[in-house]
Design an enzyme around this catalytic site. Sequence first.
Site, mmCIF file in Angstrom:
data_model
loop_
_atom_site.group_PDB
_atom_site.id
_atom_site.type_symbol
_atom_site.label_atom_id
_atom_site.label_comp_id
_atom_site.label_asym_id
_atom_site.label_seq_id
_atom_site.Cartn_x
_atom_site.Cartn_y
_atom_site.Cartn_z
ATOM 1 N N ASP A 101 0.836 -1.205 0.000
ATOM 2 C CA ASP A 101 0.000 0.000 0.000
ATOM 3 C C ASP A 101 0.873 1.258 0.000
ATOM 4 O O ASP A 101 2.040 1.228 0.399
ATOM 5 C CB ASP A 101 -0.899 0.028 1.239
ATOM 6 C CG ASP A 101 -1.888 -1.121 1.221
ATOM 7 O OD1 ASP A 101 -2.210 -1.619 0.137
ATOM 8 O OD2 ASP A 101 -2.322 -1.518 2.326
HETATM 9 N N1 URA Z 1 -1.327 -6.078 3.667
HETATM 10 C C1 URA Z 1 -1.858 -4.830 3.671
HETATM 11 O O1 URA Z 1 -2.913 -4.607 4.219
HETATM 12 N N2 URA Z 1 -1.147 -3.856 3.066
HETATM 13 C C2 URA Z 1 0.024 -4.044 2.462
HETATM 14 O O2 URA Z 1 0.613 -3.107 1.936
HETATM 15 C C3 URA Z 1 0.562 -5.345 2.480
HETATM 16 C C4 URA Z 1 -0.136 -6.351 3.075
#
Ligand code: URA
Length: 238
Positions: A101
Amino acid sequence: MQRVQKVIAASGICSRRHAEELIKSRRVSVNDKVVEELGFKVSDKDIVKVDGIPLKKEEKVYYLLNKPRGVITSSKDEKNRRTVVDLIDDDRRIYPVGRLDYDTIGVLLLTNDGEFANILMHPSDDVEKVYVAKVKGMILKDKLNSLRNGVLIDGVMTKKANVKVMRYDKKTNISMVRITIHEGRYHQVKRMFESVGCDVLKLKREKEFIFDLVGLKSGEYRKLTPKEVAIVYSLKKK
Ligand code: URA
């Protein structure tokens, strides 16, 4: 599999448009057969020739990045935000292996090798992903057990996970939790915690398969060694 005109353009000899003209003029062959249609798709193993001369294969490259916060995991962004590819000084058409993310930090691999990326992105017991989550509140035993045994996300149970509370700070009411999963579903870790009523405030991927952050500060990257690449490929033979 990619359209042959894209492969020709990627090799750097001409634009995609010009490559289409070459196909129409019957100057392109795949495995020594003239290409008859513009949509023809080829794999890495096919030999593409223009005027009888094979295209030079792009050298495969592999990077490990310590992704900083506020960078998008994609090759391009329609809003012109900085992407992880912008952080790597390489003109080849590299892309991230899986995604983190915008606000997640840590281990991210990038490559121009589709097969390498597929091996790591395929859910497998061998490819573990270790995250450290800063979570609001205290995670009691029943919640921990749910996270470990599986929770429902979009109607599908998550696979078994290893979950350990590293610290709980009474004053701030914040827990630091290490969670190891073998899948990579969209927002998986945040949604797992959400499903037990906990908010993830910060998330870091500490490790993916054999790759960790040792020696890499935020935003820094390094090339993988040939041995590391071979270890990833050895998963394919299993
Ligand atoms: N899980 C998430 O919620 N976000 C990420 O960036 C990676 C794994």
